[in-house]
Design a protein around this motif. Sequence first.
Motif, PDB file in Angstrom:
ATOM      1  N   TYR A 135      -5.622  -0.283  -3.210  1.00  0.00           N
ATOM      2  CA  TYR A 135      -4.384   0.183  -3.705  1.00  0.00           C
ATOM      3  C   TYR A 135      -3.091  -0.360  -3.281  1.00  0.00           C
ATOM      4  O   TYR A 135      -1.805   0.225  -3.365  1.00  0.00           O
ATOM      5  CB  TYR A 135      -4.559   1.854  -3.564  1.00  0.00           C
ATOM      6  CG  TYR A 135      -5.520   2.251  -4.138  1.00  0.00           C
ATOM      7  CD1 TYR A 135      -5.939   2.385  -5.582  1.00  0.00           C
ATOM      8  CD2 TYR A 135      -6.791   2.806  -3.435  1.00  0.00           C
ATOM      9  CE1 TYR A 135      -7.163   2.966  -6.027  1.00  0.00           C
ATOM     10  CE2 TYR A 135      -7.932   3.373  -3.790  1.00  0.00           C
ATOM     11  CZ  TYR A 135      -8.017   3.471  -5.024  1.00  0.00           C
ATOM     12  OH  TYR A 135      -9.025   3.982  -5.664  1.00  0.00           O
ATOM     13  N   ALA A 136      -3.261  -1.428  -2.718  1.00  0.00           N
ATOM     14  CA  ALA A 136      -1.882  -2.136  -2.105  1.00  0.00           C
ATOM     15  C   ALA A 136      -0.890  -2.679  -3.345  1.00  0.00           C
ATOM     16  O   ALA A 136       0.231  -2.999  -3.284  1.00  0.00           O
ATOM     17  CB  ALA A 136      -2.388  -3.505  -1.375  1.00  0.00           C
ATOM     18  N   ASP A 137      -1.384  -2.463  -4.497  1.00  0.00           N
ATOM     19  CA  ASP A 137      -0.578  -2.851  -5.809  1.00  0.00           C
ATOM     20  C   ASP A 137       0.439  -2.010  -5.860  1.00  0.00           C
ATOM     21  O   ASP A 137       1.558  -2.048  -6.422  1.00  0.00           O
ATOM     22  CB  ASP A 137      -1.509  -3.072  -7.110  1.00  0.00           C
ATOM     23  CG  ASP A 137      -2.123  -1.693  -7.295  1.00  0.00           C
ATOM     24  OD1 ASP A 137      -2.717  -1.005  -6.465  1.00  0.00           O
ATOM     25  OD2 ASP A 137      -2.272  -1.444  -8.491  1.00  0.00           O
TER      26      ASP A 137
ATOM     27  N   GLY B 294      10.263  -0.109   3.139  1.00  0.00           N
ATOM     28  CA  GLY B 294       8.796  -0.042   3.062  1.00  0.00           C
ATOM     29  C   GLY B 294       8.149  -1.303   3.206  1.00  0.00           C
ATOM     30  O   GLY B 294       7.054  -1.523   3.529  1.00  0.00           O
ATOM     31  N   GLN B 295       8.985  -2.457   3.026  1.00  0.00           N
ATOM     32  CA  GLN B 295       8.493  -3.798   3.435  1.00  0.00           C
ATOM     33  C   GLN B 295       8.280  -3.732   5.041  1.00  0.00           C
ATOM     34  O   GLN B 295       8.902  -3.274   5.916  1.00  0.00           O
ATOM     35  CB  GLN B 295       9.432  -4.785   3.031  1.00  0.00           C
ATOM     36  CG  GLN B 295       9.563  -4.616   1.341  1.00  0.00           C
ATOM     37  CD  GLN B 295       8.335  -4.949   0.592  1.00  0.00           C
ATOM     38  OE1 GLN B 295       7.693  -6.085   0.896  1.00  0.00           O
ATOM     39  NE2 GLN B 295       8.076  -4.116  -0.177  1.00  0.00           N
ATOM     40  N   LEU B 296       7.404  -4.784   5.378  1.00  0.00           N
ATOM     41  CA  LEU B 296       7.170  -5.015   6.645  1.00  0.00           C
ATOM     42  C   LEU B 296       7.943  -6.393   7.173  1.00  0.00           C
ATOM     43  O   LEU B 296       7.942  -7.443   6.530  1.00  0.00           O
ATOM     44  CB  LEU B 296       5.678  -5.427   7.118  1.00  0.00           C
ATOM     45  CG  LEU B 296       4.843  -4.183   6.732  1.00  0.00           C
ATOM     46  CD1 LEU B 296       3.341  -4.677   7.250  1.00  0.00           C
ATOM     47  CD2 LEU B 296       5.157  -3.064   7.747  1.00  0.00           C
ATOM     48  N   LYS B 297       8.696  -6.308   8.252  1.00  0.00           N
ATOM     49  CA  LYS B 297       9.486  -7.304   8.873  1.00  0.00           C
ATOM     50  C   LYS B 297       8.291  -7.983   9.839  1.00  0.00           C
ATOM     51  O   LYS B 297       8.140  -7.371  10.918  1.00  0.00           O
ATOM     52  CB  LYS B 297      10.817  -6.919   9.619  1.00  0.00           C
ATOM     53  CG  LYS B 297      11.656  -8.103  10.215  1.00  0.00           C
ATOM     54  CD  LYS B 297      12.871  -7.805  10.539  1.00  0.00           C
ATOM     55  CE  LYS B 297      13.651  -8.841  11.197  1.00  0.00           C
ATOM     56  NZ  LYS B 297      14.940  -8.253  11.652  1.00  0.00           N
TER      57      LYS B 297
ATOM     58  N   VAL C  51      -7.230  10.579   1.766  1.00  0.00           N
ATOM     59  CA  VAL C  51      -8.366  11.280   1.350  1.00  0.00           C
ATOM     60  C   VAL C  51      -8.519  11.376  -0.534  1.00  0.00           C
ATOM     61  O   VAL C  51      -9.377  10.678  -0.934  1.00  0.00           O
ATOM     62  CB  VAL C  51      -8.471  12.815   1.738  1.00  0.00           C
ATOM     63  CG1 VAL C  51      -9.304  13.524   1.006  1.00  0.00           C
ATOM     64  CG2 VAL C  51      -8.757  12.751   3.133  1.00  0.00           C
ATOM     65  N   PRO C  52      -7.183  11.576  -1.143  1.00  0.00           N
ATOM     66  CA  PRO C  52      -7.642  11.502  -2.364  1.00  0.00           C
ATOM     67  C   PRO C  52      -7.522  10.084  -3.048  1.00  0.00           C
ATOM     68  O   PRO C  52      -8.439   9.856  -4.144  1.00  0.00           O
ATOM     69  CB  PRO C  52      -5.813  12.108  -2.845  1.00  0.00           C
ATOM     70  CG  PRO C  52      -5.539  12.818  -1.779  1.00  0.00           C
ATOM     71  CD  PRO C  52      -6.293  12.081  -0.590  1.00  0.00           C
ATOM     72  N   LEU C  53      -7.113   8.905  -2.323  1.00  0.00           N
ATOM     73  CA  LEU C  53      -7.286   7.810  -2.817  1.00  0.00           C
ATOM     74  C   LEU C  53      -8.813   7.261  -2.671  1.00  0.00           C
ATOM     75  O   LEU C  53      -9.165   6.567  -3.413  1.00  0.00           O
ATOM     76  CB  LEU C  53      -6.167   6.569  -2.163  1.00  0.00           C
ATOM     77  CG  LEU C  53      -5.086   6.739  -2.623  1.00  0.00           C
ATOM     78  CD1 LEU C  53      -3.938   5.829  -1.975  1.00  0.00           C
ATOM     79  CD2 LEU C  53      -4.857   6.449  -4.068  1.00  0.00           C
ATOM     80  N   GLY C  54      -9.490   7.843  -1.548  1.00  0.00           N
ATOM     81  CA  GLY C  54     -10.720   7.468  -1.283  1.00  0.00           C
ATOM     82  C   GLY C  54     -11.793   8.071  -2.246  1.00  0.00           C
ATOM     83  O   GLY C  54     -12.815   7.486  -2.493  1.00  0.00           O
ATOM     84  N   GLY C  55     -11.136   9.121  -2.940  1.00  0.00           N
ATOM     85  CA  GLY C  55     -12.207   9.987  -3.893  1.00  0.00           C
ATOM     86  C   GLY C  55     -11.983   9.300  -5.303  1.00  0.00           C
ATOM     87  O   GLY C  55     -12.686   9.532  -6.295  1.00  0.00           O
TER      88      GLY C  55
ATOM     89  N   GLU D 147      -9.325   2.489   4.835  1.00  0.00           N
ATOM     90  CA  GLU D 147      -8.535   1.823   5.598  1.00  0.00           C
ATOM     91  C   GLU D 147      -7.362   2.114   5.247  1.00  0.00           C
ATOM     92  O   GLU D 147      -6.704   1.858   4.236  1.00  0.00           O
ATOM     93  CB  GLU D 147      -9.096   0.311   5.655  1.00  0.00           C
ATOM     94  CG  GLU D 147      -8.004  -0.847   6.071  1.00  0.00           C
ATOM     95  CD  GLU D 147      -8.428  -2.181   6.110  1.00  0.00           C
ATOM     96  OE1 GLU D 147      -9.554  -2.527   6.430  1.00  0.00           O
ATOM     97  OE2 GLU D 147      -7.610  -2.809   5.287  1.00  0.00           O
ATOM     98  N   SER D 148      -6.487   2.694   6.262  1.00  0.00           N
ATOM     99  CA  SER D 148      -5.037   3.083   5.830  1.00  0.00           C
ATOM    100  C   SER D 148      -4.110   2.056   5.897  1.00  0.00           C
ATOM    101  O   SER D 148      -2.971   2.302   5.511  1.00  0.00           O
ATOM    102  CB  SER D 148      -4.705   4.343   6.958  1.00  0.00           C
ATOM    103  OG  SER D 148      -4.746   3.866   8.154  1.00  0.00           O
ATOM    104  N   SER D 149      -4.366   0.900   6.209  1.00  0.00           N
ATOM    105  CA  SER D 149      -3.413  -0.134   6.616  1.00  0.00           C
ATOM    106  C   SER D 149      -2.500  -0.442   5.270  1.00  0.00           C
ATOM    107  O   SER D 149      -1.329  -0.433   5.368  1.00  0.00           O
ATOM    108  CB  SER D 149      -4.133  -1.445   6.875  1.00  0.00           C
ATOM    109  OG  SER D 149      -5.141  -1.977   5.892  1.00  0.00           O
ATOM    110  N   ARG D 150      -3.091  -0.688   4.213  1.00  0.00           N
ATOM    111  CA  ARG D 150      -2.474  -0.584   3.048  1.00  0.00           C
ATOM    112  C   ARG D 150      -3.570   0.225   1.820  1.00  0.00           C
ATOM    113  O   ARG D 150      -3.325  -0.301   0.683  1.00  0.00           O
ATOM    114  CB  ARG D 150      -2.122  -1.999   2.288  1.00  0.00           C
ATOM    115  CG  ARG D 150      -0.724  -1.880   1.537  1.00  0.00           C
ATOM    116  CD  ARG D 150       0.152  -3.052   1.539  1.00  0.00           C
ATOM    117  NE  ARG D 150       1.068  -2.978   0.337  1.00  0.00           N
ATOM    118  CZ  ARG D 150       2.232  -3.556   0.258  1.00  0.00           C
ATOM    119  NH1 ARG D 150       2.219  -4.794   0.934  1.00  0.00           N
ATOM    120  NH2 ARG D 150       2.815  -3.381  -0.863  1.00  0.00           N
ATOM    121  N   PHE D 151      -4.223   1.121   2.291  1.00  0.00           N
ATOM    122  CA  PHE D 151      -5.014   1.786   1.499  1.00  0.00           C
ATOM    123  C   PHE D 151      -6.162   1.098   0.697  1.00  0.00           C
ATOM    124  O   PHE D 151      -6.054   0.757  -0.419  1.00  0.00           O
ATOM    125  CB  PHE D 151      -4.232   2.917   0.673  1.00  0.00           C
ATOM    126  CG  PHE D 151      -3.510   3.837   1.436  1.00  0.00           C
ATOM    127  CD1 PHE D 151      -4.041   4.979   2.024  1.00  0.00           C
ATOM    128  CD2 PHE D 151      -2.062   3.585   1.694  1.00  0.00           C
ATOM    129  CE1 PHE D 151      -3.139   5.527   2.664  1.00  0.00           C
ATOM    130  CE2 PHE D 151      -1.345   4.414   2.337  1.00  0.00           C
ATOM    131  CZ  PHE D 151      -1.810   5.442   2.949  1.00  0.00           C
TER     132      PHE D 151
END
Length: 380
Positions: free
Chosen positions: A222-224, A240-243, A273-277, A366-370
């Motif tokens: 779901y990183a989109d 929210g961007q990573l440096k 949890v919601p995105l996992g389902g 994986e919570s890194s970027r869902f």
Amino acid sequence: MNDVYINRTSHYFPNNPVSNDEMEEYLGYINGKPSKSRRIVLRNNAITNRYYALEKGGKITHTNAQLTAAAIKELFRNDPEGIRHIDVLSCGTSSPDQMMPSHGVMVHGWLPQLGSIEVVSPAGVCCAGMHALKYAYMAVKGGDAKTAIATGSERFSASLVANQFEDEAHKLEALEENPYISFDKEFLRWMLSDGASAFLISDKKNETGLSLKIEWMEGISYADHMEACMYMGAEKQEDGQLKSWLEFGHEEQNEKSILSIKQDVKLLSPNIVPLGGKILPELFERRGLNPDDITWYLPHMSSNFFKDKIYEEHIKLGHHIPYEKWFVNLSKVGNVGAASVYFMVDELFHSGQLKKGDKVFLLVPESSRFSYMYALLTAV
């Protein structure tokens, strides 16, 4: 297309289990002070033991590659010649010992008995172990290989020791600010564990005893539309961007603990949890899977905090999977990232509880970027 089977599983944990009260004897005290957040995090995650590739005082005892090689050797404890007949080695981790060479080839270097074979190293976080398994699965299913080894492993402890945070703590103290490290950096110190697990994959099931047939594996990201939630080697900006760590000077990297693992807990709780389902109704319908047919449910959880939330999400989706079908071992081994689902499968496989026809459903967030991985296994 070939059928694909998990014929053997193994695990390797470094040293002795570490209790909650011993953790800082291994990881150390940041700025010489006990953690304020440790007991709060431990109360919520319900982890009582974990493993560190460390001695008390923080001396390293194993590399990630050594842990993984040890787990692979365990696969062949009773069949030493079997390791000479492997076509593919696929190793997933989120904590490699170095940026280059890849984790997989470093593992291969500890196993010369494998000979010269294909090696792959999927990147990522918790899903990296499942990606490694999927590569092995596809190689065998497509006929490119007859046998493969897939692994999941982590050695987080080396990045959790106190000296990784000392420069930042001293900087905060010098600025007359609270010298305690921010919660997003401390949070994961009390969650993570070390270890490795391995599967032997084949196009033939075991002649005696059970095998686990891999029916299917699927993943989604779901990183989109989701920003990073867990990250390492970067600093999250206000937008929210990573440096990247490459954009910081050497002193700044140390003063901001840029190479530490961080978790944006405010983003984690409402989304993981919601995105996992989200995909499950469509996935179950397309794959013809009735939740009532699931014999064993193996969800990877970073914390027991999420257990009831996952259960309630299934109810909301119309997929009741009662707790008696759940098989988890988080409290005993800790959160071992890419290896966690391997440890659950390994323990179930050797538990004596599996019967022919049992269906085992795996869910790895994986919570890194869902990102999420799902799989269905059948005991045959």
